[in-house]
Design a protein around this motif. Structure first.
Motif: not given
Length: 286
Positions: A177-178, A183-185, A204-205, A209-211
């Motif tokens: 998860l981290l 990747k989301g950050v 944003l999209l 998708k990354a998280i």
């Protein structure tokens, strides 16, 4: 060829946009002193006649909004309307291009009419983003952004174990998860350099998708390969309902430290004119 045919017309569109906004800003500023004077006169009158009334109207609860806040809101609305007018004018210019050029464009590319309109909208917005549109939004949402940034700073060290979601597979699940959050950050930080609401929506999209992406099996380590061991089985993906997604996005927002989030949210929601951003994937993300 099409760009050359549109160049002079686009220059007129940009000049008209800047002229209208400069004149409107000057008008709002000229009205501010007179409003401030009227408020000061009213406050003095109430203070002289009844101290309790003066106290009640100066504690921030019953007093009307400052003139500058009203003017800023008017300025944001005016910029939105003039930007929409500029986008419409640019689309009209495109439709006046030589018909042979338009026919060649249609036959040599996969572009549809709506796709061309989106490209024109994005081009116009990007050209006016730094000079006028986004600075006005940042000024308009300044108080909201300061409050939000203060709250984000207060949650700077929040851990994923504190956001109320169930993490499967223990330490390995948390590590997975981290990685997704990292990747989301990384993706969400691109929001800070995006030059249009369309770019911001794309960021944003991609962040969402990354998280929410399910990780595949781990690559085997050198030691494992030497021992002839197989790679680990895929981990159980985290259940991704709306509550979980909001919690994960909260962590991303806190860790990314992107400024002017309220201004950017308003930008994405109200400065997209071609597409309906209230429905579908974009509406869900917003």
């Amino acid at each position: 060829m099409i760009a050359r045919q549109m160049q002079q017309g686009l220059e007129r569109v940009f000049k008209e946009f800047h002229r209208e906004n400069i004149e409107h800003t000057a008008l709002l500023r000229s009205r501010a002193p007179s409003k401030a004077a009227r408020r000061s006169s009213t406050s003095s009158s109430l203070s002289g006649s009844n101290g309790s009334i003066h106290s009640r109207y100066s504690n921030g609860h019953a007093q009307g909004p400052p003139a500058t806040k009203v003017n800023v809101s008017e300025e944001e609305d005016f910029v939105r309307r003039t930007l929409e007018t500029a986008v419409t004018a640019a689309i009209d210019l495109f439709q006046l291009v030589d018909k042979q050029q338009l026919s060649y464009l249609g036959s040599s590319t996969d572009l549809t009419g709506s796709a061309v309109e989106r490209l024109i909208e994005r081009y116009i917005t990007e050209q006016l983003h730094d000079s006028t549109v986004f600075p006005v939004l940042c000024n308009s949402r300044k108080l909201e952004d300061l409050e939000l940034e203060s709250r984000i700073h207060g949650m700077e060290y929040i851990d994923v174990a504190q956001i109320g979601i169930t993490i499967e597979d223990g330490k390995e699940g948390k590590a997975s998860l981290l990685r997704r959050l990292g990747k989301g950050v990384e993706e969400f930080r691109k929001m800070g350099v995006a030059g249009s609401p369309q770019q911001m929506l794309e960021v944003l999209l991609k962040t969402q998708k990354a998280i929410t992406a399910t990780e595949g099996p781990d690559e085997p380590t050198k030691d494992n390969r030497d021992a002839g061991e197989e790679s680990e089985k895929p981990r159980t993906p985290i259940t991704m309902n709306a509550d979980t997604l909001v919690s994960l996005l909260l962590v991303v927002v806190i860790r990314s430290q992107v400024r002017h989030l309220q201004a950017r949210l308003a930008y994405m929601k109200t400065f997209n004119f071609i597409d309906d951003v209230d429905t579908g994937e974009t509406g869900y993300a917003l």
